[in-house]
Design a protein around this motif. Structure first.
Motif, PDB file in Angstrom:
ATOM      1  N   LEU A 175      11.456  -3.861 -18.341  1.00 55.50           N
ATOM      2  CA  LEU A 175      12.560  -4.627 -17.752  1.00 55.50           C
ATOM      3  C   LEU A 175      13.249  -3.828 -16.652  1.00 55.50           C
ATOM      4  CD1 LEU A 175      14.541  -6.456 -20.566  1.00 55.50           C
ATOM      5  CD2 LEU A 175      13.722  -7.423 -18.434  1.00 55.50           C
ATOM      6  N   SER A 176      13.294  -2.508 -16.843  1.00 59.02           N
ATOM      7  CA  SER A 176      13.952  -1.656 -15.853  1.00 59.02           C
ATOM      8  C   SER A 176      13.301  -1.792 -14.487  1.00 59.02           C
ATOM      9  CB  SER A 176      13.874  -0.195 -16.288  1.00 59.02           C
ATOM     10  OG  SER A 176      14.376  -0.054 -17.570  1.00 59.02           O
ATOM     11  N   ILE A 177      11.993  -2.060 -14.491  1.00 61.87           N
ATOM     12  CA  ILE A 177      11.294  -2.203 -13.214  1.00 61.87           C
ATOM     13  C   ILE A 177      11.855  -3.393 -12.453  1.00 61.87           C
ATOM     14  CG2 ILE A 177       9.052  -2.653 -12.162  1.00 61.87           C
ATOM     15  CD1 ILE A 177       7.868  -1.313 -14.672  1.00 61.87           C
ATOM     16  N   ILE A 178      12.129  -4.472 -13.191  1.00 60.03           N
ATOM     17  CA  ILE A 178      12.653  -5.662 -12.527  1.00 60.03           C
ATOM     18  C   ILE A 178      14.038  -5.371 -11.956  1.00 60.03           C
ATOM     19  CG2 ILE A 178      13.353  -8.053 -12.916  1.00 60.03           C
ATOM     20  CD1 ILE A 178      11.078  -8.143 -15.017  1.00 60.03           C
ATOM     21  N   PHE A 179      14.853  -4.634 -12.724  1.00 62.41           N
ATOM     22  CA  PHE A 179      16.177  -4.264 -12.212  1.00 62.41           C
ATOM     23  C   PHE A 179      16.029  -3.368 -10.972  1.00 62.41           C
ATOM     24  CE2 PHE A 179      17.487  -5.080 -16.706  1.00 62.41           C
ATOM     25  CZ  PHE A 179      18.270  -6.183 -16.411  1.00 62.41           C
ATOM     26  N   GLY A 180      15.083  -2.427 -11.043  1.00 60.18           N
ATOM     27  CA  GLY A 180      14.829  -1.565  -9.888  1.00 60.18           C
ATOM     28  C   GLY A 180      14.438  -2.384  -8.669  1.00 60.18           C
ATOM     29  N   PHE A 225      13.619   2.610  -9.180  1.00 57.64           N
ATOM     30  CA  PHE A 225      13.977   2.444  -7.770  1.00 57.64           C
ATOM     31  C   PHE A 225      13.056   3.266  -6.873  1.00 57.64           C
ATOM     32  CE2 PHE A 225      16.390   3.658  -4.015  1.00 57.64           C
ATOM     33  CZ  PHE A 225      16.878   2.441  -3.586  1.00 57.64           C
ATOM     34  N   PHE A 226      12.756   4.480  -7.299  1.00 55.57           N
ATOM     35  CA  PHE A 226      12.022   5.397  -6.423  1.00 55.57           C
ATOM     36  C   PHE A 226      10.537   5.097  -6.355  1.00 55.57           C
ATOM     37  CE2 PHE A 226      15.870   7.518  -7.665  1.00 55.57           C
ATOM     38  CZ  PHE A 226      16.383   7.800  -6.414  1.00 55.57           C
ATOM     39  N   SER A 227      10.049   4.248  -7.269  1.00 53.17           N
ATOM     40  CA  SER A 227       8.639   3.897  -7.136  1.00 53.17           C
ATOM     41  C   SER A 227       8.478   2.771  -6.123  1.00 53.17           C
ATOM     42  CB  SER A 227       8.079   3.490  -8.493  1.00 53.17           C
ATOM     43  OG  SER A 227       8.951   2.595  -9.095  1.00 53.17           O
ATOM     44  N   PHE A 228       9.605   2.296  -5.573  1.00 52.64           N
ATOM     45  CA  PHE A 228       9.517   1.306  -4.498  1.00 52.64           C
ATOM     46  C   PHE A 228       9.749   1.954  -3.133  1.00 52.64           C
ATOM     47  CE2 PHE A 228      10.496  -1.261  -8.197  1.00 52.64           C
ATOM     48  CZ  PHE A 228       9.572  -2.267  -8.081  1.00 52.64           C
ATOM     49  N   LEU A 229       9.790   3.286  -3.093  1.00 49.80           N
ATOM     50  CA  LEU A 229       9.894   3.969  -1.809  1.00 49.80           C
ATOM     51  C   LEU A 229       8.720   3.522  -0.954  1.00 49.80           C
ATOM     52  CD1 LEU A 229      10.846   7.688  -2.486  1.00 49.80           C
ATOM     53  CD2 LEU A 229      12.281   5.746  -1.946  1.00 49.80           C
ATOM     54  N   GLY A 230       8.989   3.182   0.279  1.00 45.70           N
ATOM     55  CA  GLY A 230       7.916   2.693   1.132  1.00 45.70           C
ATOM     56  C   GLY A 230       8.399   1.503   1.923  1.00 45.70           C
ATOM     57  N   MET A 231       9.483   0.847   1.450  1.00 49.26           N
ATOM     58  CA  MET A 231       9.953  -0.306   2.211  1.00 49.26           C
ATOM     59  C   MET A 231      10.660   0.153   3.480  1.00 49.26           C
ATOM     60  SD  MET A 231      12.137   0.409  -0.383  1.00 49.26           S
ATOM     61  CE  MET A 231      13.833   0.881  -0.534  1.00 49.26           C
ATOM     62  N   GLY A 259       8.282  -8.001  -4.759  1.00 50.00           N
ATOM     63  CA  GLY A 259       7.968  -8.787  -5.947  1.00 50.00           C
ATOM     64  C   GLY A 259       6.562  -8.525  -6.457  1.00 50.00           C
ATOM     65  N   LEU A 260       5.589  -8.492  -5.539  1.00 51.01           N
ATOM     66  CA  LEU A 260       4.203  -8.257  -5.958  1.00 51.01           C
ATOM     67  C   LEU A 260       4.049  -6.865  -6.547  1.00 51.01           C
ATOM     68  CD1 LEU A 260       2.103  -9.927  -3.127  1.00 51.01           C
ATOM     69  CD2 LEU A 260       2.243 -10.584  -5.520  1.00 51.01           C
ATOM     70  N   THR A 261       4.675  -5.883  -5.883  1.00 53.21           N
ATOM     71  CA  THR A 261       4.598  -4.521  -6.407  1.00 53.21           C
ATOM     72  C   THR A 261       5.224  -4.451  -7.793  1.00 53.21           C
ATOM     73  OG1 THR A 261       4.924  -3.809  -4.142  1.00 53.21           O
ATOM     74  CG2 THR A 261       5.036  -2.125  -5.811  1.00 53.21           C
ATOM     75  N   SER A 298       0.826  -1.213   0.000  1.00 56.47           N
ATOM     76  CA  SER A 298       0.000   0.000   0.000  1.00 56.47           C
ATOM     77  C   SER A 298       0.855   1.255   0.000  1.00 56.47           C
ATOM     78  CB  SER A 298      -0.913   0.038   1.223  1.00 56.47           C
ATOM     79  OG  SER A 298      -1.628  -1.139   1.329  1.00 56.47           O
ATOM     80  N   SER A 299       1.975   1.222   0.715  1.00 62.69           N
ATOM     81  CA  SER A 299       2.762   2.457   0.735  1.00 62.69           C
ATOM     82  C   SER A 299       3.675   2.573  -0.477  1.00 62.69           C
ATOM     83  CB  SER A 299       3.572   2.583   2.027  1.00 62.69           C
ATOM     84  OG  SER A 299       3.803   1.347   2.615  1.00 62.69           O
ATOM     85  N   MET A 300       4.050   1.473  -1.083  1.00 63.75           N
ATOM     86  CA  MET A 300       4.902   1.569  -2.269  1.00 63.75           C
ATOM     87  C   MET A 300       4.125   2.058  -3.475  1.00 63.75           C
ATOM     88  SD  MET A 300       7.661  -1.479  -2.346  1.00 63.75           S
ATOM     89  CE  MET A 300       7.183  -2.770  -1.237  1.00 63.75           C
ATOM     90  N   ILE A 301       2.948   1.454  -3.704  1.00 64.23           N
ATOM     91  CA  ILE A 301       2.167   1.881  -4.866  1.00 64.23           C
ATOM     92  C   ILE A 301       1.491   3.191  -4.521  1.00 64.23           C
ATOM     93  CG2 ILE A 301       0.311   1.303  -6.447  1.00 64.23           C
ATOM     94  CD1 ILE A 301       0.889  -1.564  -5.948  1.00 64.23           C
TER      95      ILE A 301
END
Lengths: 364, 384
Positions: free
Chosen positions: A43-48, A192-198, A225-227, A18-21
């Protein structure tokens, strides 16, 4: 206070997702299309996600060494009072800026698509009041709220994916794997920054007392992984519906994608409104998490009072209304990314290193 | 307690104010169609807004007596479209609302004078317009078409859109091009076709398509309705339609084959610096109408001649369109470049810029395989 004392694994995953998305899912396609400029941008999302998974190990290590301590308490325990105060101050500034950024972009979207003539400060203010009401009762209630709305969010995303299939042109996604791999990897600096929240692992730690390192790692990696999965699916659909060249130019690509769904005479003839309501919840959850962090940080730095919640609100509101238009907001995002790296990668890494060197843990 | 009550009622005061700026749906000027034209006399843009007049929509009770048209066309000229929309309020008491816009009809005259990317700017920038609104092109005056009384629909603008829904039944109907697709093609720097509309003896008719060239973003030419079939095969959008084979092509004729489905595959080859493309078209048909009398469909071997004739017909049509694109206009409005990009990404990256020079000299092979799967419920065979 809430009766919630200990989070289960599932609840933790929900908090992270919830906080990442948040606004990332709306804005990322454009930034990514401009940087990677290829059909391979997903593909960049997976690397991120891989990069973020590595960073998440730092948090787990810290959380295991100092169970029950929040980031703000950890800093002074590890670094001493003065340096700890500086660390806390920086982290508070980071949460303030990110909260204001989320709020401003959300406000911009609401003004663009939903409430055309309502003044911005009303839109932003009422959004924040609801969030403050939620934070007032503490972390437990925030988690309960996330839990309550998580299924709604997911259903909204799934419905959007299903409805987009008709407009999906797979030829827009082809050719696959033909881009220069280094360019694709460099896209990770955006994803990388769209995974802020962890980093909330270190904020909600009052509710994560008895957890093993292995369990925490699994939890974090599952949520990342789900995000990433949700992001990848959304990006493939966005490219398939709009095309890479078009993604570069659209202000809010994902909403435009929802807007191109049309089923004549069907209930969903204008689906983007329904999607927006679902998405607003996700923006609300990420915003609430950051505002909670801000309030918590302020309470830790000074003598704790109730008044820090309104103070945090005023600070966010002032910063939200500071930029003139969305151009300025998007322009600031580069600086926000720098601050984010400092706050969520460098600070925890320093903490961990010093803690390892000094060899002290909370348990001892 | 009193404080709580006071606080709650104070909040309620703000929450329950509800509909102070309510707009009744009858008072909104719903626009179903829009016409864009160029006024040669004043050298200005012209915009026609087709408003719904709800009071004149025939109901079941009053359908017997003839009523006037349930729409009002307001045509105005100005320098920009937004200005014209706002100037509409000088003539119409109801503010226009574009959320239910069904079609945009532009004239070739407009796209000859103005760049297409500039023309559509307002329609993709403003959130009230939807990306799904289809765009059409006409060679005549736009106002004439929007003033035509449609036969089965209530509004000419909806009639225009409904015509394109026949694309599964007839191969000569162009498929819809929404304003979102148009914007996508423009940002990909591609030339493209906009479905055409003409007036034929007082009726609105779908006819061919107009070509917009990528670089100038202007209208450069028209594809006639006969050539649309070839375009549809190349766009791989054939879902139905028919193949006409006359007596010169088959011994007993003429014959009509109904198309049940068709698929076009693109194969590319790059030898040295020369790209080459093979279009493999596989069409599945059934015998729909047969004017020949001596055909015995229960005997094997009757299909071969017809299938070969059909192959030749389709091949001729596709090659003709390719010739028009390569020789007459020398631009790729058929989206051939996409297949080069997909199949030969390396070549495409190097030669993307020179595509306009490469395309006219490219070699195309067209291979068609028609198969007849069915012949219907009964077959006359009188020559026995």
């Amino acid at each position: 206070m809430s009766d919630l004392k200990q989070l289960t694994m599932l609840q933790l995953i929900i908090v992270f997702i919830s906080s990442m998305i948040g606004i990332g899912i709306i804005l990322m396609p454009r930034d990514l299309a401009n940087t990677v400029d290829s059909q391979d941008l997903w593909l960049s999302i997976i690397f991120g996600a891989l990069a973020v998974s590595v960073v998440s190990c730092i948090y787990v290590a810290l959380a295991v060494r100092y169970p029950g301590l929040t980031f703000f308490e950890m800093t002074s325990a590890i670094m001493g009072r003065f340096v700890g105060f500086l660390f806390n101050f920086f982290f508070v500034v980071y949460s303030l800026i990110v909260a204001a950024y989320i709020l401003r972009v959300t406000g911009g979207i609401i003004k663009n698509y939903l409430l055309d003539t309502t003044p911005l400060y009303i839109v932003v203010g009422s959004f924040m009041l609801v969030s403050m009401y939620l934070i007032y009762n503490g972390a437990g209630d925030i988690v309960r709220f996330f839990q309550l709305y998580f299924p709604i969010m997911m259903v909204m995303f799934i419905v959007l994916c299903l409805l987009s299939i008709k407009n999906l042109d797979f030829n827009n996604v082809r050719p696959v794997f033909q881009n220069n791999i280094w360019v694709t990897i460099s896209g990770a600096q955006i994803t990388f920054f769209s995974f802020l929240g962890m980093e909330f692992l270190l904020i909600f730690s009052k509710l994560i007392k008895k957890k093993k390192a292995k369990n925490l790692l699994i939890t974090m990696w599952t949520s990342i992984g789900l995000t990433a999965l949700i992001y990848v699916v959304f990006h493939i659909i966005s490219i398939g519906v709009l095309g890479v060249e078009e993604l570069k130019e659209i202000t809010f690509p994902t909403i435009e994608m929802a807007k191109s769904i049309e089923f004549q005479g069907f209930f969903f003839e204008r689906f983007e409104l329904i999607f927006l309501f679902g998405w607003l919840t996700t923006a609300f959850t990420s915003f609430t998490a950051y505002m909670y962090t801000l309030t918590l940080g302020l309470k830790n730095m000074f003598t704790p009072t109730r008044w820090f919640l309104p103070v945090a609100g005023i600070l966010i509101l002032a910063l939200t209304l500071y930029p003139e238009g969305l151009t300025e907001v998007f322009h600031y995002s580069t600086y926000i990314q720098l601050i984010s790296v400092a706050a969520i990668v460098i600070l925890p890494a320093l903490l961990l290193i010093v803690s390892l060197v000094r060899g002290n843990t909370y348990a001892t | 307690m009193p404080r709580k009550v006071f606080f709650t009622s104070w909040i309620l005061l703000f929450v329950l104010t509800g509909c102070w700026d309510i707009k009744e749906i009858e008072d909104v000027g719903i626009v179903t169609g829009m016409g864009l034209d160029f006024n040669e006399e004043t050298d200005e843009l012209t915009m026609i807004n087709q408003y719904v007049v709800p009071a004149r929509i025939p109901t079941q009770q009053s359908s017997s007596q003839h009523q006037s048209d349930p729409y009002q066309n307001i045509s105005q000229s100005g320098k920009t479209f937004f200005e014209i929309i706002r100037n509409n309020s000088l003539e119409s008491n109801r503010p226009p609302n574009y959320t239910h816009l069904k079609s945009i009809l532009a004239s070739t005259a407009l796209f000859e004078k103005e760049r297409a990317d500039q023309v559509i700017d307002l329609f993709i920038r403003d959130h009230e317009f939807r990306r799904t609104t289809p765009v059409y092109l006409t060679r005549g005056p736009v106002l004439d078409i929007l003033n035509t009384e449609p036969a089965k629909e209530l509004f000419p603008s909806i009639q225009i859109k409904s015509l394109s829904e026949n694309f599964q039944k007839n191969n000569q109907n162009p498929t819809n091009l929404s304003i979102g697709d148009m914007s996508q093609l423009i940002s990909e720097d591609k030339s493209f076709l906009i479905p055409g509309i003409t007036l034929n003896e007082g009726n609105i008719k779908s006819s061919g398509a107009g070509i917009i060239e990528a670089e100038s973003s202007n209208y450069v030419g028209w594809i006639d309705v006969e050539d649309m079939e070839g375009v549809r095969y190349i766009h791989n959008t054939v879902q139905g339609g028919f193949i006409y084979l006359d007596e010169e092509m088959v011994q007993e004729g003429p014959i009509i084959l109904e198309i049940k489905g068709s698929k076009t595959k693109f194969q590319t080859k790059v030898t040295g610096d020369e790209p080459e493309m093979t279009l493999q078209i596989a069409t599945s048909t059934v015998l729909a109408e047969d004017w020949g009398t001596g055909r015995d469909v229960y005997k094997a071997g009757w299909k071969k001649e017809i299938e070969e004739a059909s192959n030749n017909v389709i091949q001729g049509k596709v090659e003709r369109v390719l010739k028009i694109a390569q020789q007459e206009y020398r631009i790729d409005f058929l989206d051939i470049s996409k297949w080069i990009q997909i199949h030969e990404p390396k070549y495409w990256k190097e030669h993307e810029k020179e595509w306009n020079e490469i395309f006219p000299d490219m070699n195309f092979n067209v291979e068609v395989t028609t198969e007849i799967t069915d012949f219907g419920t009964q077959n006359f065979n009188t020559e026995e």
